[in-house]
Design a protein around this motif. Sequence first.
Motif, PDB file in Angstrom:
ATOM      1  N   LEU A   1      -8.155  -0.973  19.702  1.00  0.00           N
ATOM      2  CA  LEU A   1      -6.755  -0.997  19.276  1.00  0.00           C
ATOM      3  C   LEU A   1      -6.646  -0.768  17.774  1.00  0.00           C
ATOM      4  N   ASN A   2      -5.818   0.193  17.400  1.00  0.00           N
ATOM      5  CA  ASN A   2      -5.438   0.401  16.006  1.00  0.00           C
ATOM      6  C   ASN A   2      -3.924   0.586  15.989  1.00  0.00           C
ATOM      7  N   ILE A   3      -3.231  -0.458  15.551  1.00  0.00           N
ATOM      8  CA  ILE A   3      -1.769  -0.490  15.576  1.00  0.00           C
ATOM      9  C   ILE A   3      -1.257  -0.650  14.146  1.00  0.00           C
ATOM     10  N   LEU A   4      -0.244   0.125  13.782  1.00  0.00           N
ATOM     11  CA  LEU A   4       0.271   0.085  12.421  1.00  0.00           C
ATOM     12  C   LEU A   4       1.789   0.121  12.407  1.00  0.00           C
ATOM     13  N   LEU A   5       2.358  -0.421  11.349  1.00  0.00           N
ATOM     14  CA  LEU A   5       3.768  -0.202  11.025  1.00  0.00           C
ATOM     15  C   LEU A   5       3.827   0.843   9.921  1.00  0.00           C
ATOM     16  N   ALA A   6       4.717   1.799  10.065  1.00  0.00           N
ATOM     17  CA  ALA A   6       4.852   2.852   9.059  1.00  0.00           C
ATOM     18  C   ALA A   6       6.313   2.964   8.635  1.00  0.00           C
ATOM     19  N   TYR A   7       6.519   3.085   7.320  1.00  0.00           N
ATOM     20  CA  TYR A   7       7.868   3.243   6.756  1.00  0.00           C
ATOM     21  C   TYR A   7       7.927   4.557   5.988  1.00  0.00           C
ATOM     22  N   LEU A   8       8.919   5.396   6.330  1.00  0.00           N
ATOM     23  CA  LEU A   8       9.049   6.713   5.720  1.00  0.00           C
ATOM     24  C   LEU A   8      10.462   6.908   5.179  1.00  0.00           C
ATOM     25  N   PRO A   9      10.591   7.441   3.970  1.00  0.00           N
ATOM     26  CA  PRO A   9      11.931   7.759   3.449  1.00  0.00           C
ATOM     27  C   PRO A   9      12.447   9.032   4.104  1.00  0.00           C
ATOM     28  N   GLU A  10      13.741   9.079   4.395  1.00  0.00           N
ATOM     29  CA  GLU A  10      14.321  10.297   4.952  1.00  0.00           C
ATOM     30  C   GLU A  10      14.457  11.376   3.894  1.00  0.00           C
ATOM     31  N   ASP A  11      14.582  10.970   2.634  1.00  0.00           N
ATOM     32  CA  ASP A  11      14.677  11.924   1.529  1.00  0.00           C
ATOM     33  C   ASP A  11      13.871  11.387   0.355  1.00  0.00           C
ATOM     34  N   SER A  12      12.623  11.817   0.255  1.00  0.00           N
ATOM     35  CA  SER A  12      11.739  11.294  -0.798  1.00  0.00           C
ATOM     36  C   SER A  12      12.152  11.755  -2.187  1.00  0.00           C
ATOM     37  N   ARG A  13      12.998  12.789  -2.266  1.00  0.00           N
ATOM     38  CA  ARG A  13      13.441  13.265  -3.581  1.00  0.00           C
ATOM     39  C   ARG A  13      14.553  12.386  -4.152  1.00  0.00           C
ATOM     40  N   ARG A  14      15.188  11.626  -3.278  1.00  0.00           N
ATOM     41  CA  ARG A  14      16.247  10.703  -3.724  1.00  0.00           C
ATOM     42  C   ARG A  14      15.921   9.308  -3.185  1.00  0.00           C
ATOM     43  N   LEU A  15      14.802   8.781  -3.627  1.00  0.00           N
ATOM     44  CA  LEU A  15      14.265   7.543  -3.058  1.00  0.00           C
ATOM     45  C   LEU A  15      15.209   6.367  -3.231  1.00  0.00           C
ATOM     46  N   GLU A  16      15.940   6.332  -4.327  1.00  0.00           N
ATOM     47  CA  GLU A  16      16.831   5.200  -4.597  1.00  0.00           C
ATOM     48  C   GLU A  16      17.952   5.098  -3.569  1.00  0.00           C
ATOM     49  N   GLN A  17      18.415   6.248  -3.047  1.00  0.00           N
ATOM     50  CA  GLN A  17      19.523   6.244  -2.103  1.00  0.00           C
ATOM     51  C   GLN A  17      19.092   6.491  -0.656  1.00  0.00           C
ATOM     52  N   SER A  18      17.855   6.883  -0.468  1.00  0.00           N
ATOM     53  CA  SER A  18      17.413   7.338   0.849  1.00  0.00           C
ATOM     54  C   SER A  18      17.363   6.221   1.895  1.00  0.00           C
ATOM     55  N   LYS A  19      17.734   6.568   3.124  1.00  0.00           N
ATOM     56  CA  LYS A  19      17.500   5.691   4.253  1.00  0.00           C
ATOM     57  C   LYS A  19      16.003   5.674   4.561  1.00  0.00           C
ATOM     58  N   MET A  20      15.551   4.632   5.260  1.00  0.00           N
ATOM     59  CA  MET A  20      14.152   4.508   5.645  1.00  0.00           C
ATOM     60  C   MET A  20      14.025   4.476   7.165  1.00  0.00           C
ATOM     61  N   ASP A  21      12.970   5.095   7.673  1.00  0.00           N
ATOM     62  CA  ASP A  21      12.653   5.034   9.100  1.00  0.00           C
ATOM     63  C   ASP A  21      11.414   4.183   9.298  1.00  0.00           C
ATOM     64  N   CYS A  22      11.458   3.318  10.314  1.00  0.00           N
ATOM     65  CA  CYS A  22      10.322   2.461  10.637  1.00  0.00           C
ATOM     66  C   CYS A  22       9.750   2.881  11.989  1.00  0.00           C
ATOM     67  N   TYR A  23       8.437   3.022  12.047  1.00  0.00           N
ATOM     68  CA  TYR A  23       7.751   3.413  13.271  1.00  0.00           C
ATOM     69  C   TYR A  23       6.643   2.413  13.594  1.00  0.00           C
ATOM     70  N   LEU A  24       6.386   2.222  14.887  1.00  0.00           N
ATOM     71  CA  LEU A  24       5.172   1.564  15.340  1.00  0.00           C
ATOM     72  C   LEU A  24       4.219   2.671  15.776  1.00  0.00           C
ATOM     73  N   VAL A  25       3.047   2.721  15.180  1.00  0.00           N
ATOM     74  CA  VAL A  25       2.042   3.729  15.513  1.00  0.00           C
ATOM     75  C   VAL A  25       1.012   3.092  16.435  1.00  0.00           C
ATOM     76  N   ASN A  26       0.917   3.602  17.646  1.00  0.00           N
ATOM     77  CA  ASN A  26      -0.059   3.106  18.628  1.00  0.00           C
ATOM     78  C   ASN A  26      -1.217   4.093  18.677  1.00  0.00           C
ATOM     79  N   ASP A  27      -2.209   3.876  17.846  1.00  0.00           N
ATOM     80  CA  ASP A  27      -3.374   4.758  17.775  1.00  0.00           C
ATOM     81  C   ASP A  27      -4.458   4.210  18.715  1.00  0.00           C
TER      82      ASP A  27
END
Length: 344
Positions: free
Chosen positions: A85-111
Amino acid sequence: MVKIGDKVRFLNAVGGGIVRKFVNKEVVSVEEEDGFETPVLIKECVVIAPAGEVTAAQQKDGMKAPKVDLEKPVHVREMKGGDELNILLAYLPEDSRRLEQSKMDCYLVNDSNYWLMFTYMSKVGQEWKVRYAGMAEPNMKTHLETFGKEDLNDLERVCVQLVAFKRDKPFEKKTPASVEVRLDTVKFYKLHCFSSNPYFEEDALIYPIVKKDFAQQAVPVAHTKIEKALKEKLSVDVLPVKPAKPMTIRNGVIEIDLHIDELLDSTAGMENSHILEYQLDVFRKTIAEYRNKKGQRIVFIHGKGDGILRNALLNEVKRNYRQYGCQDASFREYGYGATMITIK
């Protein structure tokens, strides 16, 4: 925005169904009336019943309420090495060029080659709130939520609980995991904290949950006095505190020594992260005890060391105690190893 559980119809094709999962940021998997799931572009889906109204809509259409059919054969492409089992939480910005205003997406990675039944929660006061509960397929990423910077205060403490299994064949039993993560919310504002990874094309902020079958908060308990405490997530109230001694007060200034050997009889079996969290909990409880005593000065002795405790304490002040005065304590009395808080 399309969400898990929404009932949708297809914009440019006949049909529709219930959104079961996010395949990626642009594609969802939709379960149609025949029970088969179809990958569909999100922009090609029109929501006709939000997730909270799906049950009523299904009953009206004569459809059964959605459930996971563990008896239904499902082909899974297993990956070499995926039986760990290799399980992770990952957080990604929807717009990395505007990090201060960008929404974030959260994923569960089931590797892994295992299915997961899991919940994703955040701490609210002394209780927990479920943010997502569901099933994660083997070797897949599951989109959990999209949030804004205004939601970060609710995400300082998150927890993933999971049970792993295989559906169609015998498997090695895995230990259920319950892993709490303290998110450093400051990192969400710093682009360099998002790094390249094997799971996404974009840079992501990654938090390991289970690594090679081991939950990342699994701590070997070597000292019987703290065994119960570790199992109860290191509650400040149950850890073995040293016998009470008179509080040091000099010229009206309260001194609290945060060195761990002054707070606990033993740290056997505790990781550095647990020790740091305990020290911060002592800091929080002390502030709470004197919050109504305006003008009270409290010196927290943390030592110079590598600066980890000092920086953690200052970050805590910035996040939760900005209304109080904060400065280095007297160099003549404490060197560079103490911080003074003034209640205001």
